[in-house]
Design a protein around this motif. Structure first.
Motif, short mmCIF file in Angstrom:
data_model
loop_
_atom_site.label_atom_id
_atom_site.label_comp_id
_atom_site.label_asym_id
_atom_site.label_seq_id
_atom_site.Cartn_x
_atom_site.Cartn_y
_atom_site.Cartn_z
N GLU A 1 -14.48 -5.28 -5.22
CA GLU A 1 -15.00 -6.59 -4.88
C GLU A 1 -14.15 -7.22 -3.80
N LEU A 2 -14.81 -7.93 -2.90
CA LEU A 2 -14.16 -8.60 -1.78
C LEU A 2 -14.34 -10.11 -1.99
N THR A 3 -13.22 -10.86 -1.92
CA THR A 3 -13.29 -12.26 -2.28
C THR A 3 -12.56 -13.16 -1.29
N ILE A 4 -12.86 -14.45 -1.40
CA ILE A 4 -12.18 -15.60 -0.79
C ILE A 4 -12.52 -15.83 0.68
N PHE A 5 -13.22 -14.94 1.34
CA PHE A 5 -13.63 -15.20 2.72
C PHE A 5 -14.51 -16.44 2.76
N ASP A 6 -14.19 -17.38 3.65
CA ASP A 6 -14.92 -18.64 3.76
C ASP A 6 -15.60 -18.73 5.12
N PRO A 7 -16.90 -18.50 5.19
CA PRO A 7 -17.61 -18.56 6.47
C PRO A 7 -17.56 -19.93 7.14
N VAL B 1 -24.68 -2.72 -3.31
CA VAL B 1 -24.09 -4.00 -2.91
C VAL B 1 -24.68 -5.10 -3.78
N ILE B 2 -23.80 -5.88 -4.39
CA ILE B 2 -24.21 -6.99 -5.25
C ILE B 2 -23.51 -8.25 -4.75
N GLY B 3 -24.27 -9.28 -4.48
CA GLY B 3 -23.70 -10.55 -4.05
C GLY B 3 -23.32 -11.40 -5.24
N ALA B 4 -22.12 -12.00 -5.17
CA ALA B 4 -21.66 -12.94 -6.20
C ALA B 4 -21.30 -14.24 -5.49
N PRO B 5 -22.30 -15.03 -5.09
CA PRO B 5 -22.06 -16.22 -4.28
C PRO B 5 -21.53 -17.39 -5.11
N SER B 6 -20.33 -17.22 -5.62
CA SER B 6 -19.72 -18.19 -6.53
C SER B 6 -18.49 -18.80 -5.90
N ASN B 7 -18.33 -20.10 -6.09
CA ASN B 7 -17.07 -20.77 -5.76
C ASN B 7 -16.49 -21.46 -6.98
N LEU B 8 -16.89 -20.99 -8.17
CA LEU B 8 -16.51 -21.65 -9.42
C LEU B 8 -15.02 -21.62 -9.69
N GLY B 9 -14.30 -20.70 -9.08
CA GLY B 9 -12.87 -20.58 -9.35
C GLY B 9 -12.00 -21.42 -8.46
N LEU B 10 -12.59 -22.18 -7.54
CA LEU B 10 -11.81 -22.91 -6.54
C LEU B 10 -11.81 -24.41 -6.80
N GLY C 1 -17.94 -11.31 -3.09
CA GLY C 1 -17.71 -12.67 -3.52
C GLY C 1 -17.82 -13.59 -2.31
N GLY C 2 -17.81 -14.86 -2.54
CA GLY C 2 -17.35 -15.54 -3.70
C GLY C 2 -15.83 -15.57 -3.78
N ASP C 3 -15.42 -16.36 -4.75
CA ASP C 3 -13.98 -16.49 -4.99
C ASP C 3 -13.50 -15.45 -5.99
N CYS C 4 -12.19 -15.44 -6.24
CA CYS C 4 -11.57 -14.38 -7.03
C CYS C 4 -12.03 -14.34 -8.48
#
Length: 348
Positions: A305-311, A40-49, A130-133
């Motif tokens: 990769e799993l993306t776009i979920f917004d806590p 499991v690798i975290g990519a805590p990025s919102n750079l694409g949004l 992710g993170g975003d897409c």
């Protein structure tokens, strides 16, 4: 699904058949047939949004921590490789790339690719949170550095939106385009590797939106050499048949395996409203679970990769638990990862 939430006998037979069929295909590059475990690798990025309002910072970067808080790593029997920290969010357009956060994304992609690549080289299956897409580009570059691979793109949107009128672009709305070589060299050609995925090696699955002709060049997406499997086809032919068609494209002997992109906005907002574009008409939770179980059962699947979920849109953590349960069941049903296959849960 059966009334208990476990797969019925017919579906179990289909999963076994597809897994066995995939196992017979030659695998020329990475060690894909027997994963040495899950990383499991975290990519805590919102750079694409883009920000939804002045001063807004999209909350998708918090998703890796939110999903870990529901014991995702333990529940998958995985190894946690930590997070690859992203540059600071700056949504102003980058003059070189034309993308919001363009310079940050150009710097982030190769660093994420290095972490993913290290796990791939150990024969591990990689789960990127992710993170975003835009984090797709990290996995895409990691695989391209190791040969030719396919992409299973499961998303509610085409992410191939070329506007008629020039405007600042966001990578989360163009990640499929970027991953298949359409864009500035700083994003699509790191180390001269472009495209990361060929269009002919890409399946676009269960999308329900690819723009409108008055705003974007929809014909460009329609004539691309992807295998197009929109949600209408998935519903008409069923998950088993459409995933079978997808895997015939992705398990070809000339490919070293394939990567799975999952944007959780492929789900209907009735079950997953914590996304930036909650458009109606998406997959039910059970349909996405079935699709992932089929894909993960393939010995050619190298990572997801799993993306776009917004806590920020999940105050009580109920939706994070829903996603973790979905992944736990899909990985268990795949039968490749040593997880118990009697996991039950609420699918709808």
């Amino acid at each position: 699904m059966g009334a208990s939430g476990t797969p019925d006998p017919a579906r179990r037979r289909l999963l076994r058949t597809m897994a066995l069929a995939g196992a017979c295909v030659a695998m020329p590059n990475l060690r894909a047939s027997a994963p040495g475990g899950i990383d499991v690798i975290g990519a805590p990025s919102n750079l694409g949004l883009r920000p939804l309002r002045p001063g807004h910072v999209p909350g998708a970067f918090r998703a890796p921590a939110a999903l870990r808080a529901h014991r995702l790593v333990d529940r998958l029997g995985a190894r946690d490789r930590g997070d690859v920290a992203a540059p600071a969010y700056d949504p102003s357009p980058d003059p070189v790339t034309g993308y919001r956060n363009g310079a940050g994304l150009a710097a982030y992609t190769p660093r994420l690719a290095e972490r993913i690549g290290a796990s791939l080289d150990e024969g591990r299956f990689v789960l990127v949170l992710g993170g975003d897409c835009s984090v797709l580009l990290g996995g895409a570059l990691a695989l391209r550095r190791r040969g030719r691979h396919g992409l299973l793109f499961i998303d509610g949107h085409s992410d191939f939106y070329f506007p008629h009128v020039a405007r600042p672009l966001t990578a989360a709305g163009m990640d499929l385009a970027l991953a298949t070589g359409h864009g500035p060299d700083a994003l699509v050609g790191v180390d001269g590797n472009t495209p990361y995925f060929a269009e002919t090696d890409t399946v676009v699955y269960a999308y329900r939106d690819h723009g409108t002709p008055d705003e974007v060049d929809t014909a460009r997406f329609e004539r691309a050499a992807f295998l197009h499997l929109p949600i209408e086809r998935v519903r008409a032919d069923g998950v088993a048949a459409t995933m079978g068609e997808a895997l015939r494209r992705l398990e070809r002997s000339e490919l070293g395996g394939f990567w799975i992109h999952v944007d959780v906005d492929v789900l209907d907002p009735a079950v997953m409203p914590a996304v930036d574009s909650p458009d109606p008409g998406g997959l039910r939770l059970a349909e996405l679970e079935d699709a992932l179980a089929f894909a993960l059962a393939s010995p050619r699947a190298l990572g997801l990769e799993l993306t776009i979920f917004d806590p920020d849109l999940d105050a009580d953590g109920r939706l994070a638990e829903r996603l973790v349960g979905l992944l736990e069941r899909a990985f268990a049903r795949a039968g490749r990862f040593g997880l118990a296959q009697s996991i039950q849960g609420v699918h709808r």
